[in-house]
Write a protein that holds these residues in place. Structure first.
Motif, PDB file in Angstrom:
ATOM      1  N   ARG A 227      41.660  36.068  36.420  1.00 59.19           N
ATOM      2  CA  ARG A 227      41.546  37.432  36.265  1.00 59.19           C
ATOM      3  C   ARG A 227      42.591  38.307  35.172  1.00 59.19           C
ATOM      4  N   GLN A 228      43.257  37.783  34.586  1.00 53.21           N
ATOM      5  CA  GLN A 228      44.829  37.496  33.413  1.00 53.21           C
ATOM      6  C   GLN A 228      44.292  36.197  33.197  1.00 53.21           C
ATOM      7  N   SER A 296      45.754  33.633  35.243  1.00 54.58           N
ATOM      8  CA  SER A 296      46.424  33.701  36.249  1.00 54.58           C
ATOM      9  C   SER A 296      45.010  34.221  37.579  1.00 54.58           C
ATOM     10  N   ARG A 298      45.793  36.408  39.854  1.00 51.60           N
ATOM     11  CA  ARG A 298      46.268  37.155  40.578  1.00 51.60           C
ATOM     12  C   ARG A 298      45.745  38.906  39.289  1.00 51.60           C
ATOM     13  N   PRO A 299      44.953  39.411  40.097  1.00 51.32           N
ATOM     14  CA  PRO A 299      44.183  40.813  38.992  1.00 51.32           C
ATOM     15  C   PRO A 299      46.095  41.423  38.893  1.00 51.32           C
ATOM     16  N   HIS A 300      46.398  41.493  39.599  1.00 54.18           N
ATOM     17  CA  HIS A 300      47.648  42.248  39.095  1.00 54.18           C
ATOM     18  C   HIS A 300      49.028  41.660  38.601  1.00 54.18           C
ATOM     19  N   ASP A 301      48.815  40.172  38.160  1.00 52.81           N
ATOM     20  CA  ASP A 301      49.769  39.844  37.264  1.00 52.81           C
ATOM     21  C   ASP A 301      49.523  40.430  36.076  1.00 52.81           C
ATOM     22  N   ASP A 302      50.771  40.797  35.352  1.00 57.00           N
ATOM     23  CA  ASP A 302      51.009  40.723  33.804  1.00 57.00           C
ATOM     24  C   ASP A 302      51.387  39.917  33.199  1.00 57.00           C
TER      25      ASP A 302
END
Length: 480
Positions: A227-228, A296, A298-302
């Protein structure tokens, strides 16, 4: 350069007639223009001589073709997308090509098992897109993915760009369906993650280049879709610095490195000169560059922040002299174009001598330093163009012809330069073939460098499984 194909008897007319009847009008071709495409090896090193190509539409048809050819003692050469680099899908005189392109169905996608079962003729890009449509990832990625077939990827144990994170093709497969030399079908299309019941037949056929059996279907592993994504391009003063950067990147990202690609300044400059829309990512001129990509699911990883932190620490440590992070998908595409454009750019630059080798990651600097020195000693003015998957030790150690040397004079040094580089690779505990296979091109090199016990085992396996030597003979190992 490789030896020309040797003469052999023609295929009996009665066998051709039987195969034509079996497969019907869509299942074969003897058209000269069609055969020319199938008989022309991708790099132009080999020219095949098959008089007929078969297009079976099912595993049963493959098995029936194999049985007919086995009874007549006529060799079959499996071919996928014909994108190989070592002559592994080239047919000699009196041999028959069997192309699995009509067997291109996605049989099943299971989002709970994280698996996909497909026929061997399925194009790699189709598998990637189908996985994405299910919000999943099939991570095998390589330059020919728009035309190569998964059966060929399995037959050569293809590597590609994401090996550091996901492994080679062998690591992405759970089960196989294979037609054996006598036409027997082995159905091993398992979804099991654990199966300790005897010898691992799956791994025996993966990487065997169609010399032990014809892979007709496979069950593949899928993964969560990223997602990232964060992609960076950095300038380096040495290959040693690239290894320091790789170690730092693995630690800082939580081992989320999906790709880590190294290329020389010459390789980058070739792309900018010859590949449309390729531009310089950095104003800093350096002898080496690396592309780093972390992902990643995980959608909210920056990941952009993670990459910024990584590059800051790399600058502070002196591992890099400059760097940039792609701020858009277009910028990311430009960075990838710089990496993937190297082979075609080198072709447009003139003659090139290529190597697909691997060494332990820690030995990559020694390989490149010693290889360049030896190449310059043998051919003054040669232009080294090393690049590749430094994260798994696989370097495409290529060389472009000197600007003042005729192409044919340069290419006449192919075998000598191969032996120079392969000697260094062997001394460093490496492999003369990392991801392209052995095919016809490296049969003698394998026999020269391999441990005698290994060669004995390879010949014994070939003799046991294909005693008539009718499956892709002359590739990998000569059983005699």
């Amino acid at each position: 350069m490789p030896a020309p194909l040797s003469p052999a008897p023609t295929v009996p007319a009665e066998l051709i007639a039987a195969l034509q009847t079996l497969l019907g009008p869509k299942g074969w071709s003897m058209d000269a223009s069609v055969l020319e495409q199938h008989n022309r090896e991708a790099r132009g090193k080999f020219t095949g001589a098959a008089d007929i190509v078969l297009y079976p539409a099912s595993t049963d048809e493959v098995a029936a073709c194999v049985r007919l050819c086995h009874r007549a003692a006529i060799a079959l050469v499996p071919q996928g997308g014909n994108t190989g680099r070592c002559g592994g899908a080239v047919a000699d005189n009196g041999q028959i090509l069997i192309n699995l392109g009509r067997m291109n169905q996605i049989i099943n996608t299971d989002a709970r098992d994280f698996t996909m079962t497909v026929q061997a003729g399925t194009i790699l890009h189709t598998i990637q897109q189908t996985a994405e449509n299910h919000d999943l990832l099939f991570p095998l990625s390589l330059g020919a993915q728009g035309s190569c077939q998964i059966g060929g990827n399995l037959a050569t144990n293809a590597g590609g760009l994401n090996v550091i994170r996901y492994g080679n093709t062998r690591d992405l497969v759970l089960g196989l369906e294979v037609v054996l030399a006598d036409g027997t079908i082995w159905n091993g299309l398992s979804k099991l993650r654990k199966d300790n019941t005897g010898y691992d037949l799956r791994d025996l056929f993966i990487g065997s280049e169609g010399t032990l059996g014809i892979i007709t279907a496979c069950t593949l592993k899928l993964f969560p879709r990223p997602r990232q994504i964060a992609t960076a391009w950095v300038a380096l003063e040495s290959v040693d610095a690239a290894l320091d950067l790789l170690a730092l990147a693995r630690r800082e990202s939580g081992d989320a490195i999906a790709a880590f690609e190294l290329m020389s300044q010459f390789a980058q400059d070739l792309c900018i000169r010859h590949i449309q829309n390729c531009t310089t990512p950095l104003q800093t001129v350096a002898p080496w560059y690396a592309m780093i990509e972390i992902t990643s699911s995980r959608p909210h990883d920056d990941l952009t922040t993670v990459m910024h932190g990584l590059l800051e620490r790399a600058l502070e440590s002196g591992f890099i002299s400059d760097g940039t992070i792609a701020q858009s998908e277009a910028q990311r595409a430009n960075l990838w174009a710089l990496r993937e454009g190297i082979p075609p750019a080198q072709t447009r630059e003139g003659g090139s001598i290529k190597h697909d080798v691997s060494v332990p990651v820690s030995s990559v600097p020694a390989l490149i330093e010693r290889g360049i020195a030896q190449a310059l000693k043998r051919i003054p003015g040669i232009r080294p163009c090393p690049f590749g998957h430094v994260g798994d030790g696989n370097i495409h150690f290529n060389f472009s012809q000197p600007v003042d040397m005729p192409r044919e004079v340069f290419l006449a040094q192919w075998e000598n330069l191969n032996r120079d580089i392969h000697d260094i690779v062997a001394d460093l505990g490496g492999s003369i073939s990392a991801e392209h296979g052995i095919g016809r091109l490296k049969v003698e090199e394998l026999a020269h460098y391999a441990d005698p016990a290994k060669m004995q085992l390879l010949k014994a396996i070939k003799q046991a499984i294909d005693p008539q030597n009718t499956l892709n003979p002359g590739k990998i190992v000569n059983p005699a």
